[in-house]
Design a protein around this motif. Structure first.
Motif, PDB file in Angstrom:
ATOM      1  N   SER A   1     -12.496 -10.839  63.817  1.00 42.53           N
ATOM      2  CA  SER A   1     -11.385  -9.968  64.206  1.00 42.53           C
ATOM      3  C   SER A   1     -10.035 -10.670  64.184  1.00 42.53           C
ATOM      4  O   SER A   1      -8.999 -10.024  64.152  1.00 42.53           O
ATOM      5  N   GLY A   2     -10.047 -12.003  64.276  1.00 43.52           N
ATOM      6  CA  GLY A   2      -8.791 -12.736  64.365  1.00 43.52           C
ATOM      7  C   GLY A   2      -8.183 -12.739  65.760  1.00 43.52           C
ATOM      8  O   GLY A   2      -7.093 -13.280  65.969  1.00 43.52           O
ATOM      9  N   LEU A   3      -8.888 -12.137  66.713  1.00 42.71           N
ATOM     10  CA  LEU A   3      -8.335 -12.034  68.065  1.00 42.71           C
ATOM     11  C   LEU A   3      -9.172 -12.777  69.097  1.00 42.71           C
ATOM     12  O   LEU A   3     -10.376 -12.896  68.963  1.00 42.71           O
ATOM     13  N   GLY A   4      -8.501 -13.233  70.166  1.00 47.38           N
ATOM     14  CA  GLY A   4      -9.222 -13.849  71.276  1.00 47.38           C
ATOM     15  C   GLY A   4      -9.614 -12.794  72.283  1.00 47.38           C
ATOM     16  O   GLY A   4      -9.490 -11.591  72.043  1.00 47.38           O
ATOM     17  N   GLN A   5     -10.156 -13.230  73.422  1.00 46.20           N
ATOM     18  CA  GLN A   5     -10.429 -12.328  74.537  1.00 46.20           C
ATOM     19  C   GLN A   5     -10.654 -13.130  75.798  1.00 46.20           C
ATOM     20  O   GLN A   5     -10.655 -14.362  75.777  1.00 46.20           O
TER      21      GLN A   5
END
Lengths: 403, 402
Positions: free
Chosen positions: A194-198
């Protein structure tokens, strides 16, 4: 030199007490660049109050070494606005933040995930307090591993059957640490997609409750709560720790199948009692556990724990001497596992022994890559090389006690 | 519902009982596709363990099996037979991770060692959970969780002096094996990102119990040679650190903070606890543990768990009650956290299970499906995926391959 699994990852480690620093160490041992951030001026050790233990005495260069290995050490005053700014610059170029403060701490500093996410959308942050970060009656409880195991019901099974609860070892922190490590890897995998952190909101207690599945399900299915269990396991008999010849010498024996039971009986010479119908099968043996244990022990008492271990293992029966820490150190199997890593580090005096790496990666083996130094040892490298601050800028920050 | 964090990851589980199952449960509940290989006819031995609802044994109703195998597919298969081996290798071709907990050497003996798997899929990661190591002097040892606990140094630390050591309750060592296997499998996956290759990773339960868990045991011993044995209700590293009985249960009376102990002493109202030279220093105090206990244990015994907890929370004293499993399941906090999950199983019915060990904000943990029935996905996998026909399945079944 083979690449380490987490090469190229940068981690900010705020670990306090045990779970956090241990997670930082595991990440560091796996090859991540771990930057352990602590306040300038005082060593926050394994105690929350600063009361030194021999293990964490700031005056002892050997102290806290196990938790400071494979990490860079920097100091930042996170209460200071300039310190917060500096910290955010570091977050901007990092992949992971690890913290196990009380849940209000990071948000209270204005550095909760909602803020850090804006600084770096790729950031993965794990918050690992005792009982999780969402509001609830236990959120702000201060616990240690042993009191957390009390709160989450794990302690309630530790004791001789039907007797009082005894102290258990502090296994919650390392267990939570490994669940945290796993969750971080999962978030990294997802970020690859996704290219995103969390944000990972982990409750140490919830992570550890998994290992009591048998007793939780007994309650949720049948409404029965187990108490102290001794060394018993439902369906297995014999299944206990038995006295051997000598002083304070013990062996563990566990038998599950009828084949193993038959092999055990043969190995101990088929004494008449083994043909008693009271022990004919697992169901019968479970009904006569105390008597069974007494009879098994009448045999083990005549032998050393090593003899019992060897005799039974040769017969294909699960048995092992109960080892102390010194016994583990001397054991040939442990030596082969390279459980202990002996290291000579100039700054800390005579050779120290560290726990090694229980994960044996055939192609990417782990190693201790650095040792703990003073808390600000790597300020120049991190603020100078990584963040590009000039010598003058760093001196200014030092003077203001921000780093 | 968004995809799980591990959607797209393909895992084969080839093992029995707890360790490998727990490892792949962690992966499955985060969205990985997990195919669990079970013995034809009889399945995983956890199906026979229980607990069973109403104590009526049934292979589809074992609480342990139901918990450990959420979100997975079940394929009955005997990879030790040539036709079974072929099917296994076909599945390896499309997999990222194989998790196993057989005796070391078993997989190579049936032509499914790492070298064999690597040939059909150079990216495959094989994670082996062993009791005592893969190529060590005791690698061939027979073991259960109690045995590795005893060998790890942990059991030495628990129980009463002069009485048998106590291992961590139930099957703790197997769960430790599982979490370490899942963690190292993922780390090997990260390594594959650099190297382009898979690898064999193995762990031993005895070492994960002894080392990572050994903060109070192994590391203390390495640090300064301290050899601690079992001290009953106490841990004598410092004072107070103990489990003390109250009127209707027990409390963990433990703190490293002088202030907290002082406040507790005030609350008891016991004069002898004030300015007592035995309590001058928390580390020195442990040598007087029994004498100091005598001063306040009787007072604690007069109070109920509820009264004490209310008092401690009000006064900021961080001692926690020893809750029973019942109290934990009923605790408001865990309910408000949404920790428990209700899982509906087609045969067993609906029960409450422990839920997520962690909450991921964007791609939450989720039980995708209940534990599979034995061989539930045979047709889907063998016919749908591998192209066998129905008559093929009959032949495989007759030959006890599936």
């Amino acid at each position: 030199m083979s690449p380490l699994p987490l090469r190229g990852l940068r981690v900010i480690d705020h670990g306090v007490v045990w779970t956090g620093p241990l997670l930082g160490r595991v990440l560091g041992d796996h090859g991540a660049e771990v930057i352990w951030v602590r306040p300038p001026g005082r060593l926050v050790g394994i105690t929350l109050s600063g009361t030194p233990t021999p293990f964490t005495d700031p005056a002892n260069p050997r102290s806290y070494q196990p938790y400071g290995r494979s990490k860079l050490c920097v100091t930042i005053d996170l209460h200071n606005p300039k310190g917060k700014g500096l910290y955010k610059e570091l977050v901007n170029v990092s992949d992971i933040v690890v913290e196990n403060f009380a849940p209000r701490t990071m948000p209270g500093l204005g550095l909760g995930y909602d803020v850090l996410k804006e600084v770096n959308p790729c950031l993965i942050m794990i918050s690992a307090p005792a009982a999780g970060s969402t509001p609830g009656p236990w959120r702000d409880l201060m616990t240690y591993g042993p009191s957390l195991s009390a709160l989450f019901g794990l302690k309630s099974h530790l004791g001789y059957p039907g007797e009082r609860v005894l102290d258990d070892t502090a296994d919650l922190d390392p267990t939570a640490c490994m669940h945290g490590f796993f969750a971080l890897m999962a978030a990294l995998y997802e970020r690859g997609r996704s290219g995103l952190g969390q944000w990972i909101d982990m409750s140490q207690g919830e992570a550890c409750l998994q290992r009591n599945a048998e007793s939780v399900m007994e309650y949720t299915m049948n409404g029965r709560g187990w108490g102290t269990l001794g060394n018993r396991y439902p369906g297995m008999a014999p299944h206990n720790i038995y006295r051997c010849r000598g002083d304070d010498e013990w062996v563990a024996i566990a038998i599950k199948t009828e084949e193993e039971w038959a092999a055990f009986c043969r190995a101990i010479g088929n004494p008449p009692w083994t043909s008693d119908p009271a022990f004919a099968d697992a169901q019968q043996r479970a009904k006569n556990l105390d008597e069974l244990d007494r009879l098994v022990e009448s045999w083990t008492m005549k032998h050393t724990k090593e003899e019992v271990q060897e005799t039974l293992q040769e017969a294909g029966v699960a048995a092992h001497a109960v080892l102390s820490a010194a016994g583990v150190f001397r054991d040939e199997n442990y030596t082969a596992l390279r459980t202990n890593v002996k290291v000579e580090v100039d700054a800390i005096g005579p050779e120290m022994v560290f726990v090694g790496f229980p994960w044996k990666y055939q192609k990417t083996p782990l190693s201790i890559r650095s040792h703990q130094g003073p808390p600000d040892r790597d300020n120049d490298y991190v603020f100078g090389e990584i963040l590009g601050l000039s010598q003058a800028e760093r001196n200014q920050l030092r003077e203001e006690n921000i780093i | 519902m968004p995809d799980g964090a591990l959607s797209g990851l393909k895992v084969l589980e080839y093992g029995d009982f707890i360790a490998a199952s727990y490892a792949t449960k962690l992966l499955a509940d985060l969205g990985a596709e997990v195919i669990k290989i079970e013995k034809p006819g009889i399945g995983d031995s956890a199906r026979r363990q229980g607990p069973f609802p109403g104590d009526i044994p049934h292979p589809e109703k074992s609480g342990l099996f139901l918990f450990l195998n959420t979100s997975k597919q079940s394929l009955t298969l005997d990879p030790a037979k040539p036709a079974g081996r072929d099917i296994f290798l076909e599945l390896v071709k499309g997999a990222d991770i194989v998790t196993e907990n057989h005796p070391p050497g078993f997989l190579p003996s049936i032509g499914l060692g790492y070298q064999d798997l690597e040939k059909v899929n150079p990216g495959i990661i094989l994670v082996s959970i062993t009791p005592f190591g893969y190529d060590t002097p005791h690698a061939h040892y027979k073991s259960y969780a109690l045995i590795t606990s005893a060998a790890s140094g942990l059991a030495w630390r628990m129980g009463e002096p002069g009485r048998p050591p106590l291992a961590l309750p139930l099957a703790a060592a197997h769960y430790q094996g599982g979490i370490h296997a899942a963690a190292s499998a993922m780390a090997a996956l990260m390594a594959r990102g650099h190297t382009g290759e898979g690898q064999h990773v193995w762990i031993s339960e005895v070492e994960v119990m002894g080392n990572i868990l050994g903060g109070d045991g192994q590391e203390a011993y390495f640090f300064d040679g301290t050899e601690r044995s079992r001290d009953g209700i106490h841990n004598l590293a410092f004072y107070p650190w103990e489990v003390a009985e109250c009127k209707d249960g027990a409390f963990c009376i433990m703190t490293m903070i002088q202030r907290q102990w002082d406040r507790f002493a005030e609350l008891t109202g016991i004069e002898e606890l004030k300015d007592n030279p035995m309590l001058a220093n928390m580390y020195g105090a442990s040598q007087y543990a029994y004498e100091i206990d005598e001063l306040w244990h009787p007072w604690l015994k007069e109070q109920t768990k509820a009264e004490l907890w209310d008092m401690f929370r009000r006064e900021g004293v961080a001692f926690q009650p020893v809750l029973t499993i019942e109290e934990v399941v009923k605790a408001d906090h865990l309910r408000e956290r949404g920790f428990w999950v209700e899982v509906e199983h087609p045969v067993a019915g609906t029960f409450t299970y422990p839920g997520a060990p962690y909450k991921l904000s964007r791609t939450p943990w989720e039980v995708a499906t209940p534990a599979p029935t034995l061989g539930q996905h045979n047709e889907e996998i063998l016919c749908g995926r591998l192209g066998f026909s129905q008559p093929d399945l009959v032949a495989l079944y007759r030959g006890q391959i599936i």
